[in-house]
Enzyme design. Structure first.
Site, PDB file in Angstrom:
ATOM      1  N   ARG A 164      -6.181   1.499   0.512  1.00  0.00           N
ATOM      2  CA  ARG A 164      -6.038   2.860   1.054  1.00  0.00           C
ATOM      3  C   ARG A 164      -6.329   3.918  -0.006  1.00  0.00           C
ATOM      4  O   ARG A 164      -6.876   4.979   0.312  1.00  0.00           O
ATOM      5  CB  ARG A 164      -4.638   3.038   1.646  1.00  0.00           C
ATOM      6  CG  ARG A 164      -4.484   2.272   2.961  1.00  0.00           C
ATOM      7  CD  ARG A 164      -3.032   2.115   3.369  1.00  0.00           C
ATOM      8  NE  ARG A 164      -2.395   3.402   3.553  1.00  0.00           N
ATOM      9  CZ  ARG A 164      -1.078   3.563   3.769  1.00  0.00           C
ATOM     10  NH1 ARG A 164      -0.295   2.498   3.836  1.00  0.00           N
ATOM     11  NH2 ARG A 164      -0.573   4.759   3.932  1.00  0.00           N
ATOM     12  N   ARG A 167       1.681  -8.518   2.392  1.00  0.00           N
ATOM     13  CA  ARG A 167       2.784  -7.740   2.954  1.00  0.00           C
ATOM     14  C   ARG A 167       2.275  -6.371   3.372  1.00  0.00           C
ATOM     15  O   ARG A 167       2.389  -5.393   2.646  1.00  0.00           O
ATOM     16  CB  ARG A 167       3.918  -7.636   1.922  1.00  0.00           C
ATOM     17  CG  ARG A 167       4.710  -8.955   1.812  1.00  0.00           C
ATOM     18  CD  ARG A 167       5.531  -9.001   0.560  1.00  0.00           C
ATOM     19  NE  ARG A 167       4.662  -9.079  -0.617  1.00  0.00           N
ATOM     20  CZ  ARG A 167       5.078  -8.979  -1.862  1.00  0.00           C
ATOM     21  NH1 ARG A 167       6.355  -8.796  -2.117  1.00  0.00           N
ATOM     22  NH2 ARG A 167       4.229  -9.061  -2.866  1.00  0.00           N
ATOM     23  N   ASP A 208       1.745  -2.755   5.047  1.00  0.00           N
ATOM     24  CA  ASP A 208       2.653  -1.616   5.201  1.00  0.00           C
ATOM     25  C   ASP A 208       2.795  -1.196   6.658  1.00  0.00           C
ATOM     26  O   ASP A 208       2.024  -1.640   7.523  1.00  0.00           O
ATOM     27  CB  ASP A 208       2.105  -0.419   4.409  1.00  0.00           C
ATOM     28  CG  ASP A 208       2.354  -0.564   2.921  1.00  0.00           C
ATOM     29  OD1 ASP A 208       3.478  -0.941   2.545  1.00  0.00           O
ATOM     30  OD2 ASP A 208       1.409  -0.305   2.142  1.00  0.00           O
TER      31      ASP A 208
END
Lengths: 267, 267
Positions: free
Chosen positions: A206, A56, A58
């Site tokens: 990230r 999923r 972002d």
């Protein structure tokens, strides 16, 4: 009452995250999921087709080979060609395309059958802002020392509690993950981080990249990354790198439903 | 009357050709030249700064390292850093940036001092339309045979009358050029054509690529390219490939005004 018969299809997707709110449907904005399900709805002659994805992503995150599955009514008789082309057609003019499609059994899940995910993170490491790669890279002006970054990256490999690198909002039950690969390479004025694991926590890539950047510029010693990991505290690690440079690179399955010498020529 | 003193600066540019009308000023639309000269005008405190470029790229064509020179008033005392950063600043928010800047003498010309130009042409060779590289590649669905394309490309190497590969509107005095390199390589689902010569005719690279594509798909035998060249007739060669996939890759000078181990760190 009988449950309507379903034919599940695995699809491989490429998308440009710019202008999208990410994979999941949101109250407002375009999501990959909504675009894909809308395209499938049209292809299925106006019947709802739910989807599940392997990752999923972002808002602003891109995909080179995302995988999802779609549950079509079984009476719609499709070929791999017609699913791929039909969905890509109905996805126009959005920057989302279906690269491949394969029929799978109902016990196969894009999410739960995945044995690994890999991500690429592109950093444009030069003084000048990007002209050609705007929205597709993280622009870092300070020179990055790739060797130092790799030293630090090696401290994250293996089985760890990645609490320090997971979003506070992360919904996974356990913060423990096994990081199989974290390679830093320089390609001209780009520094590319490649990460591979069975699964990742929310924002894990990230957060790792934002932390490795600190090491690359010299602001942090490589050892500080091991300390950040051991702290099990999000505030001990570096900031979250922007979504612009992140690409879901691939998802692995055994066996690979798309296995074929030349998937693009599948008919 | 005295001629105002001039300080000439060589600049290296990256730009995204999408949404631009090309290098040269046009009656309407944004040109790289107008954007650059407007940025230089501001940097020079409101005085006109004319420019000359190494390659007048067409509408939609991109540049990785275009070179131009700018004639600034000599009383504006700039450093390489201030020219590069100042121009890039005033070029915002357009997808045009200055990667490097170097002072040059008045007998140095971005156009006439260039000893070679190189271009890259990116073909996305797969069934599905591009999502991430839209506007940055030519999408060719039919499988391309790179070996056949290279065979044909080799017939164009060396000194030839390239009339068959020049735009009818081409303003060059002579159609004779020496093509030094024309390499076809496959990188995943992309086929990249790399071309290098002292100079090129108008549309020459795009016409060569459009012709090589005919060979790559099997529509033409490689030998037909030699026949097209010998015909000295534009209609004997293949169609013009779209601008989307074309990148001015680099321009060479001896000596290189930007020569420095790390041009991006020039101060």
């Amino acid at each position: 009452m009988t449950t309507p018969a379903i034919q599940r299809w695995a699809v491989q997707l490429e998308y440009d995250g710019r202008g999208l709110v990410g994979w999941q449907r949101q109250a407002s904005g375009l999501s990959v999921q909504a675009l894909l399900e809308e395209a499938a709805f049209r292809l299925a002659g106006g019947r709802p087709v739910p989807s599940i994805t392997a990752g999923r992503t972002d808002s602003g995150v891109h995909a080179l080979a995302q995988v999802a599955h779609l549950d079509f009514p079984a009476d719609a008789s499709f070929s791999s060609y017609s699913v791929r082309e039909g969905l890509s057609y109905h996805l126009k003019p959005h920057a989302v395309v279906v690269l491949d499609a394969a029929p799978v059994s109902l016990d196969w899940s894009a999410r739960f059958s995945a044995t690994w995910r890999s991500y690429r993170y592109r950093i444009l490491n030069r003084r000048t802002r990007p002209a050609l790669a705007e929205g597709h890279v993280w622009h870092v002006k300070s020179p990055l020392d790739v060797h130092r970054m790799q030293q630090a990256a090696n401290m994250l490999l293996g089985l760890h509690d990645f609490t320090s690198f997971r979003a506070v909002a992360c919904q996974a039950n356990s913060p423990v993950r096994t990081l199989d690969q974290l390679d830093i390479t320089r390609e001209g004025d780009e520094v590319v981080v490649f990460a591979k694991a069975r699964s990742f926590l929310h924002h894990q890539v990230r957060n790792m990249v934002g932390t490795l950047k600190k090491v690359g510029t010299g602001a942090w010693e490589p050892e500080r990354v091991a300390q950040a990991l051991a702290a099990r505290d999000r505030s001990a690690a570096g900031p979250t790198a922007p979504p612009d440079g992140l690409y879901l690179n691939g998802v692995g399955y055994e066996p690979d439903p798309f296995a074929s010498p030349t998937p693009q020529n599948r008919t």
